[in-house]
Design a protein around this motif. Structure first.
Motif, PDB file in Angstrom:
ATOM      1  N   ILE A 186       7.061  -0.627  -9.561  1.00 57.77           N
ATOM      2  CA  ILE A 186       8.171   0.310  -9.348  1.00 57.77           C
ATOM      3  C   ILE A 186       8.901   0.577 -10.665  1.00 57.77           C
ATOM      4  O   ILE A 186       9.261   1.719 -10.960  1.00 57.77           O
ATOM      5  CB  ILE A 186       9.125  -0.222  -8.265  1.00 57.77           C
ATOM      6  N   ALA A 187       9.086  -0.448 -11.472  1.00 54.24           N
ATOM      7  CA  ALA A 187       9.774  -0.279 -12.756  1.00 54.24           C
ATOM      8  C   ALA A 187       8.998   0.661 -13.674  1.00 54.24           C
ATOM      9  O   ALA A 187       9.597   1.524 -14.327  1.00 54.24           O
ATOM     10  CB  ALA A 187       9.978  -1.629 -13.421  1.00 54.24           C
ATOM     11  N   ASP A 188       7.684   0.524 -13.722  1.00 56.08           N
ATOM     12  CA  ASP A 188       6.864   1.405 -14.562  1.00 56.08           C
ATOM     13  C   ASP A 188       7.031   2.862 -14.140  1.00 56.08           C
ATOM     14  O   ASP A 188       7.114   3.754 -14.983  1.00 56.08           O
ATOM     15  CB  ASP A 188       5.394   1.008 -14.497  1.00 56.08           C
ATOM     16  N   CYS A 189       7.068   3.090 -12.848  1.00 54.03           N
ATOM     17  CA  CYS A 189       7.258   4.448 -12.335  1.00 54.03           C
ATOM     18  C   CYS A 189       8.615   4.995 -12.768  1.00 54.03           C
ATOM     19  O   CYS A 189       8.711   6.127 -13.251  1.00 54.03           O
ATOM     20  CB  CYS A 189       7.154   4.441 -10.814  1.00 54.03           C
ATOM     21  N   CYS A 190       9.636   4.189 -12.633  1.00 55.62           N
ATOM     22  CA  CYS A 190      10.992   4.634 -13.016  1.00 55.62           C
ATOM     23  C   CYS A 190      11.093   4.881 -14.518  1.00 55.62           C
ATOM     24  O   CYS A 190      11.708   5.871 -14.947  1.00 55.62           O
ATOM     25  CB  CYS A 190      12.032   3.612 -12.567  1.00 55.62           C
ATOM     26  N   VAL A 228       7.501  -5.540  -8.465  1.00 56.36           N
ATOM     27  CA  VAL A 228       8.654  -5.055  -9.231  1.00 56.36           C
ATOM     28  C   VAL A 228       8.183  -4.251 -10.434  1.00 56.36           C
ATOM     29  O   VAL A 228       8.718  -3.173 -10.724  1.00 56.36           O
ATOM     30  CB  VAL A 228       9.550  -6.239  -9.670  1.00 56.36           C
ATOM     31  N   ASP A 229       7.166  -4.753 -11.135  1.00 53.68           N
ATOM     32  CA  ASP A 229       6.640  -4.054 -12.309  1.00 53.68           C
ATOM     33  C   ASP A 229       6.096  -2.675 -11.955  1.00 53.68           C
ATOM     34  O   ASP A 229       6.261  -1.718 -12.712  1.00 53.68           O
ATOM     35  CB  ASP A 229       5.542  -4.877 -12.978  1.00 53.68           C
ATOM     36  N   MET A 239       0.825  -1.208   0.000  1.00 54.00           N
ATOM     37  CA  MET A 239       0.000   0.000   0.000  1.00 54.00           C
ATOM     38  C   MET A 239       0.858   1.257   0.000  1.00 54.00           C
ATOM     39  O   MET A 239       0.574   2.219  -0.722  1.00 54.00           O
ATOM     40  CB  MET A 239      -0.942  -0.002   1.207  1.00 54.00           C
ATOM     41  N   GLY A 240       1.903   1.255   0.811  1.00 53.34           N
ATOM     42  CA  GLY A 240       2.793   2.410   0.863  1.00 53.34           C
ATOM     43  C   GLY A 240       3.481   2.664  -0.465  1.00 53.34           C
ATOM     44  O   GLY A 240       3.561   3.813  -0.930  1.00 53.34           O
ATOM     45  N   VAL A 241       3.952   1.616  -1.106  1.00 54.35           N
ATOM     46  CA  VAL A 241       4.614   1.756  -2.406  1.00 54.35           C
ATOM     47  C   VAL A 241       3.605   2.208  -3.458  1.00 54.35           C
ATOM     48  O   VAL A 241       3.913   3.064  -4.289  1.00 54.35           O
ATOM     49  CB  VAL A 241       5.314   0.441  -2.818  1.00 54.35           C
ATOM     50  N   TRP A 242       2.397   1.684  -3.404  1.00 51.50           N
ATOM     51  CA  TRP A 242       1.373   2.106  -4.359  1.00 51.50           C
ATOM     52  C   TRP A 242       1.123   3.610  -4.241  1.00 51.50           C
ATOM     53  O   TRP A 242       1.028   4.300  -5.259  1.00 51.50           O
ATOM     54  CB  TRP A 242       0.077   1.330  -4.120  1.00 51.50           C
TER      55      TRP A 242
END
Length: 116
Positions: free
Chosen positions: A105-109, A102-103, A32-35
């Motif tokens: 975070i990767a999409d954000c980057c 992982v996807d 939730m925090g990462v989202w």
């Protein structure tokens, strides 16, 4: 902020003491925090690309510079980096970070890199 960071780091150093139910609840909180961070970063990028937000106040359109700054974007990236520096794999069973996590975070980057 620093109290929270110390607390989270302490959680990952005491990994042997965590029970399965605790791991599951901590994993849900982590996701939730990462989202939230990722969605904020997407919002920063949309603002930087010229997508404007219409406020409830007389339908005025605020520009990106009025709402978000580079500092907030950098803080978001720093938060993601601090999370990734932790031993988060121990929350998954087996201890391998899930591909959807992982996807996300990767999409954000990738979105941030596209704008460079």
């Amino acid at each position: 902020k620093q109290w929270y960071q110390r607390r989270v780091r302490g959680l990952f150093t005491d990994q042997d003491r965590l029970e399965t139910s605790q791991k599951h609840s901590h994993l849900n909180a982590l996701k939730m925090g990462v989202w939230i961070v990722v969605e904020l970063m997407k919002c920063f990028e949309d603002q930087a690309k010229g997508v404007h937000i219409v406020t409830a106040k007389k339908g005025k359109v605020k520009k990106e510079s009025d709402i978000w700054g580079e500092g907030e974007k950098q803080e978001g990236m720093a938060a993601l980096r601090q999370i990734l520096d932790l031993n988060i794999a121990m929350l998954w069973n087996p201890p391998v970070v899930g591909s959807s996590f992982v996807d996300q975070i990767a999409d954000c980057c990738y979105k941030l890199l596209e704008r460079q």
